[in-house]
Design a protein around this motif. Structure first.
Motif, PDB file in Angstrom:
ATOM      1  N   ASP A 148      47.693  38.089  31.463  1.00  0.00           N
ATOM      2  CA  ASP A 148      46.322  38.395  30.919  1.00  0.00           C
ATOM      3  C   ASP A 148      45.437  37.390  30.663  1.00  0.00           C
ATOM      4  OD1 ASP A 148      46.196  41.209  31.255  1.00  0.00           O
ATOM      5  OD2 ASP A 148      46.917  41.677  29.098  1.00  0.00           O
ATOM      6  N   HIS A 149      46.208  36.506  29.887  1.00  0.00           N
ATOM      7  CA  HIS A 149      45.619  35.033  29.389  1.00  0.00           C
ATOM      8  C   HIS A 149      45.367  34.333  30.845  1.00  0.00           C
ATOM      9  CE1 HIS A 149      47.835  34.914  25.431  1.00  0.00           C
ATOM     10  NE2 HIS A 149      46.691  34.889  24.971  1.00  0.00           N
ATOM     11  N   ILE A 150      46.248  34.231  31.520  1.00  0.00           N
ATOM     12  CA  ILE A 150      45.999  33.358  32.769  1.00  0.00           C
ATOM     13  C   ILE A 150      44.838  33.808  33.671  1.00  0.00           C
ATOM     14  CG2 ILE A 150      47.161  32.874  34.977  1.00  0.00           C
ATOM     15  CD1 ILE A 150      49.968  32.994  33.559  1.00  0.00           C
ATOM     16  N   ALA A 151      44.953  35.381  33.669  1.00  0.00           N
ATOM     17  CA  ALA A 151      43.687  35.970  34.627  1.00  0.00           C
ATOM     18  C   ALA A 151      42.384  35.596  33.856  1.00  0.00           C
ATOM     19  CB  ALA A 151      43.966  37.580  34.409  1.00  0.00           C
ATOM     20  N   LYS A 152      42.361  35.757  32.694  1.00  0.00           N
ATOM     21  CA  LYS A 152      41.208  35.220  31.887  1.00  0.00           C
ATOM     22  C   LYS A 152      40.654  33.798  32.096  1.00  0.00           C
ATOM     23  CE  LYS A 152      38.936  36.202  27.569  1.00  0.00           C
ATOM     24  NZ  LYS A 152      39.133  36.861  26.123  1.00  0.00           N
ATOM     25  N   ILE A 153      41.628  32.951  31.786  1.00  0.00           N
ATOM     26  CA  ILE A 153      41.320  31.644  32.198  1.00  0.00           C
ATOM     27  C   ILE A 153      40.686  31.128  33.612  1.00  0.00           C
ATOM     28  CG2 ILE A 153      42.082  29.324  32.274  1.00  0.00           C
ATOM     29  CD1 ILE A 153      43.957  30.135  29.675  1.00  0.00           C
ATOM     30  N   ALA A 154      41.359  31.961  34.615  1.00  0.00           N
ATOM     31  CA  ALA A 154      41.261  31.606  36.042  1.00  0.00           C
ATOM     32  C   ALA A 154      39.923  32.300  36.404  1.00  0.00           C
ATOM     33  CB  ALA A 154      42.608  32.405  36.771  1.00  0.00           C
ATOM     34  N   GLY A 155      39.603  33.390  35.597  1.00  0.00           N
ATOM     35  CA  GLY A 155      38.613  34.129  36.106  1.00  0.00           C
ATOM     36  C   GLY A 155      38.666  35.195  37.130  1.00  0.00           C
ATOM     37  N   VAL A 156      39.801  35.732  37.146  1.00  0.00           N
ATOM     38  CA  VAL A 156      40.257  36.728  38.225  1.00  0.00           C
ATOM     39  C   VAL A 156      40.928  37.964  37.489  1.00  0.00           C
ATOM     40  CG1 VAL A 156      40.780  34.829  40.239  1.00  0.00           C
ATOM     41  CG2 VAL A 156      42.724  35.783  38.504  1.00  0.00           C
TER      42      VAL A 156
END
Length: 191
Positions: free
Chosen positions: A26-34
């Motif tokens: 979830d962190h990664i998705a949020k930072i990536a904007g995906v």
């Protein structure tokens, strides 16, 4: 930049800030904007993402090492520059710092495995360097695997660990002089 690359950059940022244990997909998705699902389109899990990041980091470290080599220097001087550049990179790279802290604080197994993997790659690189120097008659015959290990550990002690004790980093020149004293010249006075 494509989505996969965005995810890799976001994951690097998240692992660098929160460590492996503290990073979620979830962190990664949020930072990536995906969306979270987009990440699973490209990667099985966060372990796979970290592994790809580490492979890229290893390639970058080896590239730095190759760039440190110059034909106008001796093999010994080049070995010093290779080691110094690689360990300085390792010491200053935010992700490496975070993973090392995570291993010390929490003993996270995945972080431990990644650091061992990086060390093995570096030892292998140094071993090949030594083997080439022996073949080219620049170094004496020795066991390249053991010699690589001893040299690497000495460098880690001088560039990374001694800093913790002294509260001040040795300069490149100081490390080279110590390297030369211990490995090239030796401590025993000539009779």
């Amino acid at each position: 930049m494509d989505k996969r690359e965005k995810i890799m950059q976001a994951a690097t940022q998240s692992f660098s800030m929160f460590g492996f244990k503290g990073t979620t997909v979830d962190h990664i998705a949020k930072i990536a904007g995906v969306g979270k699902g987009t990440i699973y389109t490209y990667f099985e899990n966060k372990e796979v993402i970290l592994q790809e990041i580490i492979q890229a980091l290893i390639r970058e470290m080896k590239e730095n090492a190759e760039n440190a080599i110059r034909i106008d220097r001796t093999a010994f001087e080049n070995l010093h520059e290779v080691l110094y550049s690689v360990l300085l990179y390792r010491k200053e790279h935010v992700l490496m710092i975070k993973l090392s802290q995570e291993v010390k604080e929490f003993g996270t197994e995945v972080a431990k495995q990644v650091l061992v993997q990086i060390e093995k790659e570096l030892l292998s690189y140094i071993q090949v360097f030594i083997e080439k120097a022996i073949v080219n008659k620049k170094f004496k015959e020795c066991n390249p695997e053991i010699t690589a290990f001893v040299i690497y550990k000495m460098y880690v002690s001088l560039v990374v660990e001694l800093n913790d004790i002294r509260h001040g980093m040795l300069t490149n020149e100081e490390v080279f002089e110590l390297f030369k004293l211990y490995l090239m010249e030796g401590l025993v006075m000539a009779r």
